[in-house]
Design a protein around this motif. Sequence first.
Motif, short mmCIF file in Angstrom:
data_model
loop_
_atom_site.label_atom_id
_atom_site.label_comp_id
_atom_site.label_asym_id
_atom_site.label_seq_id
_atom_site.Cartn_x
_atom_site.Cartn_y
_atom_site.Cartn_z
N LEU A 359 37.01 9.67 94.05
CA LEU A 359 37.63 9.27 95.31
C LEU A 359 38.21 7.86 95.23
N ILE A 360 37.51 6.94 94.57
CA ILE A 360 38.03 5.57 94.43
C ILE A 360 39.32 5.57 93.63
N LEU A 361 39.33 6.29 92.51
CA LEU A 361 40.53 6.34 91.67
C LEU A 361 41.69 7.01 92.38
N THR A 362 41.41 8.08 93.11
CA THR A 362 42.47 8.79 93.83
C THR A 362 43.06 7.92 94.93
N TYR A 363 42.21 7.23 95.65
CA TYR A 363 42.69 6.36 96.74
C TYR A 363 43.65 5.31 96.21
N TYR A 364 43.23 4.59 95.17
CA TYR A 364 44.07 3.51 94.65
C TYR A 364 45.25 4.04 93.85
N ALA A 365 45.13 5.21 93.27
CA ALA A 365 46.28 5.81 92.59
C ALA A 365 47.39 6.13 93.59
N GLN A 366 46.99 6.54 94.80
CA GLN A 366 47.98 6.79 95.86
C GLN A 366 48.59 5.47 96.36
N VAL A 367 47.73 4.51 96.61
CA VAL A 367 48.19 3.22 97.16
C VAL A 367 49.13 2.51 96.19
N LEU A 368 48.82 2.60 94.89
CA LEU A 368 49.63 1.93 93.87
C LEU A 368 50.79 2.79 93.37
N ASP A 369 50.94 3.97 93.97
CA ASP A 369 52.05 4.88 93.68
C ASP A 369 52.01 5.45 92.25
N PHE A 370 50.82 5.56 91.69
CA PHE A 370 50.70 6.28 90.42
C PHE A 370 50.81 7.78 90.65
#
Length: 424
Positions: A359-370
């Motif tokens: 969940l942490i990785l998915t959240y920041y992957a979305q926020v950082l546009d990965f």
Amino acid sequence: MNTFLEKLENTLSPIGTKLGNQRHLKAISSGMMFALPFIVIGSFFLILAHPPINMELYNEQTANFFMKFLASWRGFADEYYAQITLPYNLTMGLFSLYTVFGISYQLSSEYKLNPAMNGFISLVTFLLVSTTISDGGLSTEYLGTNGVFTSIVVALLSVEISKLFKKPQFQIKLHETVPTAITVFLNSLLPLLVNMVLFYGTSLILLGAFGQTFPQLVMNVLTPATGIANNLWGYIAIVTFGNILWLFGINGPSIIFPIIFTLGIANTGQNSELVALGLEPTNPMNLQMFRIAIMGGSGGALGLLVLMVKSKAKHLRTLGKLSIVPVISGINEPLIFGVPLVLNPILAIPFIITPIINLILTYYAQVLDFISMGFIVDPSFTPFFAQAYLSSLDWRNVVFTFILIAMNTVIYYPFFKIYEKRFV
């Protein structure tokens, strides 16, 4: 790595052995295995009823042969949904019935009681406190996985009550010429009556005092507040709470589902409106986060599945192969109760940790546009890679899920190898 595994094994194995040999916990673990064939077969029918296609995006004029096949499948599934899901409703939908019988059967065997008779006593008692009859129909709301906690309590207590009547002063002894079945019948009347009176009486008292049955009270107590769900760390706390409940045989996702799924739908709708206006979606707490939380089922089970399929232990390897289709579609009850993950202190650690990291990785992957933020309500019970694409129409999301699975496999690996050694 060998030193780490040895230290971990020396720490966790004694705890696992002690818990595994405890009579009641052993009965719960072994008794739930009774339901394993039912939930494996039932899950296939559930997948059959939910083909992986979003009909809102389907265009017959531009669709290829495969998409037309999926559309036809969807039409067939919608038309005959009741018939297709009937096997599911009578297997996974009645999971607690099989569980209460299995647990009481195993505990009765430990006590050298009549396992079949005590199994049926527990079954009848469970029905009395967990269901109602209305217009000639039987409510099944708490006969599935929602009623597992109730089934465990009823199974253990009813056997303990029946055990009291095994004492000589309560036994009816007949002449040896009388068939054994008659003696068993007579000696089962008193424990059956006492169990029914005690449990049903308690249920009526709870209903009169609180206006709710015992299973309803349990569900209300376990349902967390919804106010923190729209925050990453609050969301993680709710998901973790649900996963901890699973470790005790309670269907945690069914408790937290109304919170995080409703939140995901609402936020995905907001993203969809932005995309329709030609803007970028902005809410990372969308339905995609829910899909990641239960990717492969609770606990990041796809990583565990990868290890099981290649396991040296025949039991784990066979169960892994049987569970491939259900698990990739987000249904991991075969692993929860088959490995089992319930009351498993060794695999509990990665079971809790893995979804948090995902969940942490998915959240920041979305926020950082990965990866793209989800803006489409994708179909449920479809393979994880199909959901990853249909939620955002971005292949980066599909690649990202496979990266997560690889990481999950690494996380599970040391704990799995310790647990696997028991079978090898």
